[in-house]
Enzyme design. Structure first.
Site, PDB file in Angstrom:
ATOM      1  N   ASP A 444       0.862  -1.183   0.000  1.00 48.87           N
ATOM      2  CA  ASP A 444       0.000   0.000   0.000  1.00 48.87           C
ATOM      3  C   ASP A 444       0.898   1.234   0.000  1.00 48.87           C
ATOM      4  OD1 ASP A 444      -1.729   2.093   0.531  1.00 48.87           O
ATOM      5  OD2 ASP A 444      -2.890   1.004   2.032  1.00 48.87           O
ATOM      6  N   HIS A 445       0.873   1.982  -1.100  1.00 51.24           N
ATOM      7  CA  HIS A 445       1.798   3.114  -1.234  1.00 51.24           C
ATOM      8  C   HIS A 445       1.439   4.278  -0.315  1.00 51.24           C
ATOM      9  CE1 HIS A 445       5.281   4.686  -2.942  1.00 51.24           C
ATOM     10  NE2 HIS A 445       4.982   4.711  -4.229  1.00 51.24           N
ATOM     11  N   ARG A 446       0.278   4.225   0.337  1.00 51.38           N
ATOM     12  CA  ARG A 446      -0.044   5.254   1.328  1.00 51.38           C
ATOM     13  C   ARG A 446       0.843   5.094   2.568  1.00 51.38           C
ATOM     14  NH1 ARG A 446      -6.280   4.244   2.353  1.00 51.38           N
ATOM     15  NH2 ARG A 446      -5.379   2.154   2.549  1.00 51.38           N
ATOM     16  N   VAL A 448       3.588   2.627   2.654  1.00 57.37           N
ATOM     17  CA  VAL A 448       4.918   2.106   2.352  1.00 57.37           C
ATOM     18  C   VAL A 448       5.500   2.857   1.155  1.00 57.37           C
ATOM     19  CG1 VAL A 448       6.261   0.049   1.808  1.00 57.37           C
ATOM     20  CG2 VAL A 448       4.175  -0.153   3.200  1.00 57.37           C
TER      21      VAL A 448
END
Length: 474
Positions: A444-446, A448
Protein backbone atom coordinates in the site's frame (compact mmCIF):
# COMPACT_ATOMS: atom_id res chain seq x y z
CA UNK A 1 -52.10 -28.89 41.26
CA UNK A 2 -49.59 -28.02 38.61
CA UNK A 3 -49.89 -28.44 34.86
CA UNK A 4 -47.12 -28.75 32.29
CA UNK A 5 -47.34 -26.28 29.44
CA UNK A 6 -45.32 -26.03 26.26
CA UNK A 7 -44.14 -22.77 24.80
CA UNK A 8 -42.36 -22.12 21.54
CA UNK A 9 -38.87 -20.69 21.58
CA UNK A 10 -37.24 -19.40 18.43
CA UNK A 11 -33.56 -19.58 17.51
CA UNK A 12 -32.31 -16.87 15.20
CA UNK A 13 -29.37 -16.90 12.81
CA UNK A 14 -26.50 -15.51 14.95
CA UNK A 15 -23.64 -13.33 13.79
CA UNK A 16 -20.95 -16.02 13.71
CA UNK A 17 -18.27 -13.63 12.48
CA UNK A 18 -17.45 -9.97 12.99
CA UNK A 19 -20.18 -7.92 11.37
CA UNK A 20 -21.36 -10.61 8.92
CA UNK A 21 -24.89 -9.99 7.65
CA UNK A 22 -25.95 -13.37 6.24
CA UNK A 23 -25.16 -17.08 6.12
CA UNK A 24 -26.18 -20.05 3.96
CA UNK A 25 -27.70 -23.13 5.59
CA UNK A 26 -25.60 -26.04 4.33
CA UNK A 27 -27.34 -28.89 6.15
CA UNK A 28 -29.85 -29.59 8.90
CA UNK A 29 -28.97 -32.24 11.49
CA UNK A 30 -32.50 -32.34 12.96
CA UNK A 31 -36.09 -32.47 11.70
CA UNK A 32 -39.49 -31.55 13.18
CA UNK A 33 -40.33 -33.88 16.05
CA UNK A 34 -36.73 -34.51 17.08
CA UNK A 35 -35.75 -33.87 20.69
CA UNK A 36 -32.83 -31.47 21.14
CA UNK A 37 -30.74 -30.58 24.19
CA UNK A 38 -28.89 -27.44 25.18
CA UNK A 39 -25.64 -27.25 23.20
CA UNK A 40 -26.63 -29.82 20.56
CA UNK A 41 -25.57 -28.93 17.01
CA UNK A 42 -28.68 -28.53 14.86
CA UNK A 43 -27.26 -27.28 11.57
CA UNK A 44 -24.17 -26.24 9.64
CA UNK A 45 -24.04 -22.82 7.99
CA UNK A 46 -21.55 -21.22 5.67
CA UNK A 47 -20.70 -17.58 6.05
CA UNK A 48 -18.49 -15.45 3.88
CA UNK A 49 -15.56 -16.62 5.99
CA UNK A 50 -16.08 -20.18 7.17
CA UNK A 51 -18.39 -23.15 7.63
CA UNK A 52 -19.73 -23.17 11.21
CA UNK A 53 -21.90 -25.61 13.19
CA UNK A 54 -24.66 -23.97 15.23
CA UNK A 55 -25.67 -25.39 18.64
CA UNK A 56 -29.19 -24.82 20.00
CA UNK A 57 -29.15 -22.99 23.37
CA UNK A 58 -32.11 -24.76 25.01
CA UNK A 59 -33.92 -28.13 25.46
CA UNK A 60 -37.11 -29.13 23.70
CA UNK A 61 -38.75 -30.69 20.65
CA UNK A 62 -38.19 -29.28 17.16
CA UNK A 63 -41.42 -27.67 15.98
CA UNK A 64 -40.43 -26.15 12.63
CA UNK A 65 -37.46 -25.55 10.32
CA UNK A 66 -38.10 -22.21 8.62
CA UNK A 67 -35.63 -22.57 5.74
CA UNK A 68 -34.51 -25.51 3.58
CA UNK A 69 -30.88 -26.41 2.99
CA UNK A 70 -29.20 -24.08 0.51
CA UNK A 71 -31.10 -20.99 1.69
CA UNK A 72 -29.22 -17.76 2.40
CA UNK A 73 -30.59 -16.19 5.58
CA UNK A 74 -30.01 -12.75 7.08
CA UNK A 75 -28.50 -12.56 10.57
CA UNK A 76 -31.27 -12.13 13.16
CA UNK A 77 -33.85 -14.15 11.17
CA UNK A 78 -35.60 -17.07 12.93
CA UNK A 79 -34.39 -20.37 11.46
CA UNK A 80 -35.86 -22.95 13.86
CA UNK A 81 -38.56 -23.09 16.56
CA UNK A 82 -38.54 -25.50 19.50
CA UNK A 83 -41.37 -26.48 21.83
CA UNK A 84 -40.02 -26.07 25.35
CA UNK A 85 -41.63 -27.74 28.36
CA UNK A 86 -42.29 -25.58 31.44
CA UNK A 87 -44.18 -25.49 34.74
CA UNK A 88 -47.18 -23.24 35.28
CA UNK A 89 -48.17 -22.32 38.84
CA UNK A 90 -51.44 -23.43 40.52
CA UNK A 91 -54.54 -21.74 39.12
CA UNK A 92 -56.60 -20.83 42.26
CA UNK A 93 -55.83 -17.11 41.88
CA UNK A 94 -58.84 -16.33 39.70
CA UNK A 95 -59.05 -12.63 40.40
CA UNK A 96 -55.37 -11.83 39.80
CA UNK A 97 -55.52 -13.76 36.52
CA UNK A 98 -55.46 -10.65 34.32
CA UNK A 99 -52.37 -9.35 36.12
CA UNK A 100 -50.73 -12.76 35.83
CA UNK A 101 -51.55 -12.84 32.16
CA UNK A 102 -50.09 -9.39 31.66
CA UNK A 103 -46.88 -10.23 33.46
CA UNK A 104 -45.45 -12.61 30.87
CA UNK A 105 -45.66 -9.95 28.15
CA UNK A 106 -42.57 -7.98 29.26
CA UNK A 107 -40.72 -11.25 29.83
CA UNK A 108 -41.55 -12.37 26.33
CA UNK A 109 -40.26 -9.11 24.92
CA UNK A 110 -37.08 -9.37 26.98
CA UNK A 111 -36.47 -12.97 25.92
CA UNK A 112 -34.47 -12.23 22.73
CA UNK A 113 -32.24 -9.85 24.69
CA UNK A 114 -31.05 -12.61 27.02
CA UNK A 115 -30.92 -15.52 24.61
CA UNK A 116 -27.84 -17.69 24.70
CA UNK A 117 -25.42 -17.27 21.83
CA UNK A 118 -22.41 -19.11 20.46
CA UNK A 119 -19.32 -18.95 22.61
CA UNK A 120 -17.20 -16.06 21.38
CA UNK A 121 -20.04 -14.26 19.62
CA UNK A 122 -22.17 -11.51 21.10
CA UNK A 123 -25.95 -11.12 20.71
CA UNK A 124 -27.37 -8.42 18.52
CA UNK A 125 -28.98 -5.89 20.83
CA UNK A 126 -30.79 -2.61 20.54
CA UNK A 127 -33.87 -3.72 18.57
CA UNK A 128 -35.99 -1.34 20.60
CA UNK A 129 -33.74 1.53 19.61
CA UNK A 130 -33.98 0.60 15.95
CA UNK A 131 -37.79 0.69 16.04
CA UNK A 132 -37.81 4.00 17.85
CA UNK A 133 -35.48 5.45 15.24
CA UNK A 134 -37.71 4.19 12.43
CA UNK A 135 -40.57 6.13 13.97
CA UNK A 136 -38.37 9.21 14.11
CA UNK A 137 -37.33 8.76 10.49
CA UNK A 138 -40.94 8.34 9.36
CA UNK A 139 -41.97 11.44 11.25
CA UNK A 140 -39.21 13.55 9.80
CA UNK A 141 -40.00 12.27 6.33
CA UNK A 142 -43.57 13.45 6.73
CA UNK A 143 -42.30 16.82 7.89
CA UNK A 144 -39.76 17.11 5.08
CA UNK A 145 -42.18 18.61 2.49
CA UNK A 146 -42.89 21.53 4.86
CA UNK A 147 -40.33 23.95 3.39
CA UNK A 148 -42.24 24.23 0.08
CA UNK A 149 -40.19 27.11 -1.39
CA UNK A 150 -37.04 24.95 -1.38
CA UNK A 151 -38.59 22.07 -3.37
CA UNK A 152 -38.64 23.73 -6.83
CA UNK A 153 -34.91 24.45 -6.59
CA UNK A 154 -34.01 20.74 -6.47
CA UNK A 155 -33.33 19.39 -9.98
CA UNK A 156 -33.72 15.74 -8.89
CA UNK A 157 -36.19 13.97 -6.58
CA UNK A 158 -33.34 12.44 -4.56
CA UNK A 159 -32.44 14.79 -1.65
CA UNK A 160 -28.91 16.09 -1.44
CA UNK A 161 -27.38 18.25 1.29
CA UNK A 162 -30.47 19.28 3.31
CA UNK A 163 -31.49 15.65 3.87
CA UNK A 164 -28.87 15.35 6.60
CA UNK A 165 -31.15 17.38 8.84
CA UNK A 166 -33.71 14.61 9.59
CA UNK A 167 -31.03 12.40 11.13
CA UNK A 168 -30.56 14.83 14.03
CA UNK A 169 -26.96 13.77 14.58
CA UNK A 170 -27.80 10.10 15.18
CA UNK A 171 -25.65 7.36 13.71
CA UNK A 172 -27.43 6.21 10.51
CA UNK A 173 -28.42 2.57 10.16
CA UNK A 174 -26.55 0.65 7.45
CA UNK A 175 -24.92 -2.75 7.02
CA UNK A 176 -21.10 -2.95 7.02
CA UNK A 177 -20.79 -3.40 3.23
CA UNK A 178 -22.93 -0.29 2.70
CA UNK A 179 -20.82 1.70 5.16
CA UNK A 180 -17.70 0.56 3.31
CA UNK A 181 -19.18 1.62 -0.04
CA UNK A 182 -20.12 5.00 1.43
CA UNK A 183 -16.58 5.43 2.70
CA UNK A 184 -15.15 4.56 -0.74
CA UNK A 185 -17.52 7.02 -2.45
CA UNK A 186 -16.85 9.74 0.13
CA UNK A 187 -20.54 9.97 1.06
CA UNK A 188 -21.76 11.01 4.52
CA UNK A 189 -24.50 8.47 5.37
CA UNK A 190 -26.30 11.08 7.45
CA UNK A 191 -27.14 12.87 4.21
CA UNK A 192 -28.80 9.81 2.63
CA UNK A 193 -32.53 9.12 2.96
CA UNK A 194 -33.10 5.46 3.94
CA UNK A 195 -35.77 3.34 2.22
CA UNK A 196 -34.90 -0.01 3.73
CA UNK A 197 -36.75 -1.83 6.48
CA UNK A 198 -36.45 -0.24 9.94
CA UNK A 199 -34.88 2.85 8.40
CA UNK A 200 -31.79 1.02 7.09
CA UNK A 201 -29.83 2.65 4.29
CA UNK A 202 -29.44 0.30 1.30
CA UNK A 203 -26.92 0.20 -1.55
CA UNK A 204 -29.63 1.54 -3.85
CA UNK A 205 -30.18 4.54 -1.53
CA UNK A 206 -26.45 5.22 -1.55
CA UNK A 207 -26.07 4.93 -5.32
CA UNK A 208 -29.14 7.10 -5.95
CA UNK A 209 -27.71 9.78 -3.67
CA UNK A 210 -24.27 9.61 -5.32
CA UNK A 211 -25.79 9.85 -8.81
CA UNK A 212 -27.93 12.80 -7.75
CA UNK A 213 -24.85 14.56 -6.39
CA UNK A 214 -22.96 14.06 -9.63
CA UNK A 215 -25.84 14.84 -11.99
CA UNK A 216 -25.94 18.69 -11.66
CA UNK A 217 -22.30 18.95 -12.75
CA UNK A 218 -23.02 17.21 -16.06
CA UNK A 219 -24.22 19.07 -19.16
CA UNK A 220 -27.76 18.54 -20.40
CA UNK A 221 -26.72 16.17 -23.19
CA UNK A 222 -24.52 14.08 -20.94
CA UNK A 223 -27.20 11.61 -19.75
CA UNK A 224 -27.71 10.37 -23.31
CA UNK A 225 -24.00 9.67 -23.69
CA UNK A 226 -23.81 7.96 -20.31
CA UNK A 227 -26.77 5.72 -21.09
CA UNK A 228 -25.19 4.69 -24.39
CA UNK A 229 -21.90 3.95 -22.64
CA UNK A 230 -23.65 1.88 -20.00
CA UNK A 231 -25.42 -0.12 -22.70
CA UNK A 232 -22.04 -1.02 -24.19
CA UNK A 233 -20.22 -1.71 -20.93
CA UNK A 234 -23.00 -3.70 -19.26
CA UNK A 235 -25.00 -5.53 -21.97
CA UNK A 236 -27.97 -7.64 -20.99
CA UNK A 237 -26.61 -11.18 -20.41
CA UNK A 238 -27.74 -13.61 -23.09
CA UNK A 239 -27.70 -17.27 -22.14
CA UNK A 240 -26.21 -19.61 -24.69
CA UNK A 241 -26.10 -23.35 -25.05
CA UNK A 242 -24.05 -24.94 -22.30
CA UNK A 243 -23.89 -21.81 -20.13
CA UNK A 244 -23.88 -22.41 -16.40
CA UNK A 245 -24.92 -19.72 -13.91
CA UNK A 246 -23.33 -19.92 -10.49
CA UNK A 247 -24.84 -17.83 -7.65
CA UNK A 248 -22.41 -15.30 -6.18
CA UNK A 249 -22.46 -16.04 -2.46
CA UNK A 250 -20.44 -17.26 0.47
CA UNK A 251 -16.67 -17.10 0.14
CA UNK A 252 -16.81 -16.02 -3.53
CA UNK A 253 -19.04 -13.06 -2.70
CA UNK A 254 -16.85 -12.01 0.24
CA UNK A 255 -13.67 -12.37 -1.82
CA UNK A 256 -15.10 -10.26 -4.64
CA UNK A 257 -16.17 -7.50 -2.27
CA UNK A 258 -12.83 -7.53 -0.44
CA UNK A 259 -10.75 -7.45 -3.62
CA UNK A 260 -12.76 -4.61 -5.16
CA UNK A 261 -12.58 -2.63 -1.92
CA UNK A 262 -8.83 -3.19 -1.66
CA UNK A 263 -8.02 -2.50 -5.32
CA UNK A 264 -9.93 0.79 -5.35
CA UNK A 265 -8.96 1.98 -1.87
CA UNK A 266 -5.26 1.20 -1.45
CA UNK A 267 -2.86 2.44 -4.17
CA UNK A 268 -0.98 -0.76 -5.05
CA UNK A 269 2.68 -0.95 -6.01
CA UNK A 270 4.25 -4.30 -6.95
CA UNK A 271 7.99 -4.98 -7.14
CA UNK A 272 9.68 -8.15 -8.42
CA UNK A 273 13.00 -9.88 -7.86
CA UNK A 274 14.50 -13.16 -9.09
CA UNK A 275 16.42 -15.12 -6.47
CA UNK A 276 18.86 -18.02 -6.54
CA UNK A 277 17.32 -20.29 -3.87
CA UNK A 278 19.60 -23.28 -4.43
CA UNK A 279 21.00 -23.09 -0.88
CA UNK A 280 17.51 -22.72 0.59
CA UNK A 281 16.28 -25.82 -1.26
CA UNK A 282 19.26 -27.80 0.08
CA UNK A 283 18.50 -26.53 3.57
CA UNK A 284 14.88 -27.69 3.23
CA UNK A 285 16.04 -31.17 2.19
CA UNK A 286 18.41 -31.42 5.16
CA UNK A 287 15.64 -30.37 7.58
CA UNK A 288 13.36 -33.05 6.13
CA UNK A 289 15.99 -35.78 6.33
CA UNK A 290 17.20 -34.92 9.83
CA UNK A 291 13.78 -34.53 11.41
CA UNK A 292 15.21 -31.76 13.60
CA UNK A 293 11.92 -29.87 13.62
CA UNK A 294 9.91 -32.93 14.62
CA UNK A 295 9.04 -36.21 12.98
CA UNK A 296 5.46 -35.19 12.14
CA UNK A 297 6.28 -31.62 11.11
CA UNK A 298 5.95 -30.84 7.41
CA UNK A 299 8.92 -28.91 6.05
CA UNK A 300 8.53 -27.04 2.76
CA UNK A 301 10.11 -24.09 0.92
CA UNK A 302 7.10 -22.02 2.01
CA UNK A 303 8.27 -22.40 5.62
CA UNK A 304 11.61 -20.74 4.81
CA UNK A 305 9.88 -18.01 2.77
CA UNK A 306 7.59 -17.29 5.73
CA UNK A 307 10.55 -17.14 8.12
CA UNK A 308 12.44 -14.84 5.75
CA UNK A 309 9.45 -12.48 5.55
CA UNK A 310 9.16 -12.41 9.36
CA UNK A 311 12.86 -11.59 9.75
CA UNK A 312 12.56 -8.82 7.14
CA UNK A 313 9.58 -7.36 9.04
CA UNK A 314 11.59 -7.48 12.25
CA UNK A 315 14.27 -5.39 10.50
CA UNK A 316 11.64 -3.03 8.99
CA UNK A 317 8.62 -3.03 11.34
CA UNK A 318 7.03 -0.04 9.58
CA UNK A 319 5.72 -2.34 6.86
CA UNK A 320 3.61 -4.25 9.39
CA UNK A 321 1.12 -1.40 9.57
CA UNK A 322 -2.47 -0.41 8.91
CA UNK A 323 -4.09 2.76 7.54
CA UNK A 324 -6.73 4.23 9.90
CA UNK A 325 -8.80 6.53 7.70
CA UNK A 326 -11.14 7.67 10.47
CA UNK A 327 -8.36 8.71 12.85
CA UNK A 328 -6.03 9.80 10.04
CA UNK A 329 -3.25 7.70 11.55
CA UNK A 330 -0.89 4.93 10.50
CA UNK A 331 -1.03 2.11 13.05
CA UNK A 332 2.21 0.13 13.30
CA UNK A 333 1.09 -3.25 14.63
CA UNK A 334 2.75 -4.69 17.70
CA UNK A 335 2.76 -8.27 16.45
CA UNK A 336 2.78 -10.00 13.07
CA UNK A 337 -0.30 -12.09 12.27
CA UNK A 338 0.92 -13.91 9.16
CA UNK A 339 -1.81 -14.75 6.65
CA UNK A 340 -1.44 -17.67 4.24
CA UNK A 341 -3.70 -17.53 1.19
CA UNK A 342 -5.26 -20.99 0.82
CA UNK A 343 -7.28 -22.34 -2.11
CA UNK A 344 -10.07 -24.56 -0.75
CA UNK A 345 -13.14 -26.23 -2.33
CA UNK A 346 -15.15 -23.33 -0.88
CA UNK A 347 -12.91 -20.71 -2.48
CA UNK A 348 -9.96 -18.56 -1.45
CA UNK A 349 -9.53 -17.93 2.27
CA UNK A 350 -6.71 -16.27 4.20
CA UNK A 351 -6.34 -17.67 7.73
CA UNK A 352 -3.46 -16.29 9.73
CA UNK A 353 -0.91 -17.44 12.30
CA UNK A 354 -1.24 -15.23 15.35
CA UNK A 355 1.96 -13.57 16.59
CA UNK A 356 4.01 -15.50 14.03
CA UNK A 357 7.04 -13.29 14.60
CA UNK A 358 7.57 -14.70 18.08
CA UNK A 359 7.66 -18.34 16.95
CA UNK A 360 10.76 -20.48 16.45
CA UNK A 361 11.25 -22.21 13.12
CA UNK A 362 9.83 -25.42 14.62
CA UNK A 363 6.85 -23.56 16.09
CA UNK A 364 6.21 -21.79 12.79
CA UNK A 365 6.37 -25.11 10.92
CA UNK A 366 3.81 -26.65 13.29
CA UNK A 367 1.44 -23.69 13.04
CA UNK A 368 1.76 -23.59 9.26
CA UNK A 369 0.98 -27.31 8.96
CA UNK A 370 -2.07 -27.02 11.23
CA UNK A 371 -3.35 -23.95 9.36
CA UNK A 372 -3.09 -25.62 5.93
CA UNK A 373 -4.68 -28.88 7.09
CA UNK A 374 -7.56 -27.11 8.82
CA UNK A 375 -8.20 -25.02 5.70
CA UNK A 376 -8.26 -28.11 3.47
CA UNK A 377 -10.81 -29.75 5.74
CA UNK A 378 -12.99 -26.65 5.63
CA UNK A 379 -12.76 -26.26 9.42
CA UNK A 380 -11.15 -22.81 9.55
CA UNK A 381 -12.96 -20.69 12.13
CA UNK A 382 -13.88 -17.01 11.60
CA UNK A 383 -11.45 -16.05 14.40
CA UNK A 384 -8.56 -17.59 12.43
CA UNK A 385 -9.27 -15.22 9.55
CA UNK A 386 -9.47 -12.04 11.60
CA UNK A 387 -6.67 -9.63 12.43
CA UNK A 388 -4.13 -10.50 9.73
CA UNK A 389 -1.34 -7.95 9.22
CA UNK A 390 0.64 -9.32 6.24
CA UNK A 391 0.05 -12.21 3.80
CA UNK A 392 1.91 -14.75 1.65
CA UNK A 393 0.36 -16.28 -1.46
CA UNK A 394 2.13 -19.34 -2.86
CA UNK A 395 1.33 -19.22 -6.58
CA UNK A 396 4.32 -21.49 -7.28
CA UNK A 397 2.33 -24.60 -6.36
CA UNK A 398 0.35 -24.05 -9.58
CA UNK A 399 3.50 -23.77 -11.69
CA UNK A 400 3.15 -19.98 -11.96
CA UNK A 401 6.28 -17.82 -11.91
CA UNK A 402 4.78 -14.69 -10.37
CA UNK A 403 1.82 -12.31 -10.27
CA UNK A 404 0.65 -8.96 -8.95
CA UNK A 405 -1.20 -9.96 -5.77
CA UNK A 406 -3.96 -7.73 -4.41
CA UNK A 407 -3.66 -6.73 -0.76
CA UNK A 408 -5.86 -8.35 1.81
CA UNK A 409 -8.06 -5.43 3.04
CA UNK A 410 -6.51 -3.66 6.03
CA UNK A 411 -3.00 -4.97 5.38
CA UNK A 412 0.00 -3.09 4.02
CA UNK A 413 1.83 -5.86 2.14
CA UNK A 414 1.43 -9.24 0.45
CA UNK A 415 4.25 -11.46 -0.86
CA UNK A 416 3.81 -13.80 -3.84
CA UNK A 417 6.14 -16.82 -3.94
CA UNK A 418 6.56 -18.22 -7.47
CA UNK A 419 7.59 -21.60 -8.81
CA UNK A 420 11.16 -22.78 -8.23
CA UNK A 421 12.75 -23.65 -11.56
CA UNK A 422 16.18 -24.80 -12.70
CA UNK A 423 17.53 -21.95 -14.84
CA UNK A 424 20.92 -20.88 -16.24
CA UNK A 425 22.45 -18.54 -13.68
CA UNK A 426 25.77 -16.78 -13.27
CA UNK A 427 27.36 -18.37 -10.18
CA UNK A 428 30.99 -17.70 -9.21
CA UNK A 429 31.71 -16.28 -12.64
CA UNK A 430 30.24 -19.21 -14.59
CA UNK A 431 26.84 -19.87 -16.14
CA UNK A 432 25.52 -22.95 -14.39
CA UNK A 433 22.05 -24.42 -13.68
CA UNK A 434 20.66 -23.08 -10.40
CA UNK A 435 17.29 -23.24 -8.68
CA UNK A 436 15.64 -19.86 -9.13
CA UNK A 437 12.32 -18.33 -8.06
CA UNK A 438 10.58 -15.00 -8.54
CA UNK A 439 9.21 -13.01 -5.61
CA UNK A 440 6.62 -10.24 -5.97
CA UNK A 441 5.81 -7.82 -3.15
CA UNK A 442 2.67 -5.68 -3.41
CA UNK A 443 2.31 -2.88 -0.87
CA UNK A 444 0.00 0.00 0.00
CA UNK A 445 1.80 3.11 -1.23
CA UNK A 446 -0.04 5.25 1.33
CA UNK A 447 1.90 3.55 4.11
CA UNK A 448 4.92 2.11 2.35
CA UNK A 449 7.30 4.21 0.29
CA UNK A 450 9.29 2.68 -2.55
CA UNK A 451 12.45 2.69 -0.44
CA UNK A 452 10.87 0.72 2.41
CA UNK A 453 9.17 -1.76 0.08
CA UNK A 454 12.41 -2.30 -1.84
CA UNK A 455 14.42 -2.88 1.33
CA UNK A 456 11.94 -5.46 2.60
CA UNK A 457 11.91 -7.35 -0.69
CA UNK A 458 15.72 -7.19 -0.97
CA UNK A 459 16.06 -8.58 2.58
CA UNK A 460 13.71 -11.49 1.81
CA UNK A 461 15.72 -12.27 -1.33
CA UNK A 462 19.02 -12.05 0.56
CA UNK A 463 17.77 -14.40 3.27
CA UNK A 464 16.58 -16.99 0.75
CA UNK A 465 19.81 -16.79 -1.23
CA UNK A 466 21.88 -17.30 1.94
CA UNK A 467 19.60 -19.02 4.53
CA UNK A 468 22.34 -18.86 7.18
CA UNK A 469 21.37 -15.20 7.49
CA UNK A 470 18.16 -16.36 9.16
CA UNK A 471 20.38 -16.90 12.20
CA UNK A 472 22.62 -13.84 11.94
CA UNK A 473 19.83 -11.40 10.95
CA UNK A 474 17.06 -12.95 13.01
Amino acid sequence: MTTEVRSLREFKMPDVGEGLTEAEILSWYVKPGDTVTDGQVVCEVETAKAAVELPIPFNGVVEQLFFPEGSTVDVGTVIISVAVAGEAGAAPAAAPAPAAAAAPAPAAEAEPERREVLVGYGPRTGTAQRRARRTTTTTTKAAAPQPAPVAPAAPAPVPTGPVAEPQLGERPLAKPPVRKLAKDLGVDLRAVTPTGRDGVITREDLRAYAEAQAAPAAPAVEPVVVEAAEAVVAPVPVSGAGDVRVPIKGVRKATAQAMVASAFTAPHVTEFVQVDVTRTMKFVRKLKESGELGRDVRVSPLLLVAKALLVAIKRHPEINAQWDEAAQEIVVKGQVNLGIAAATPRGLIVPNIKDAGSKTLAGLATSLGELVETARQGKTSPADMQGGTVTITNVGVFGVDTGTPILNPGEAAILAFGAVRELPWVHKGKVVPRQVTTLALSFDHRLVDGELGSKVLADIAGLLEFPKRLITWG
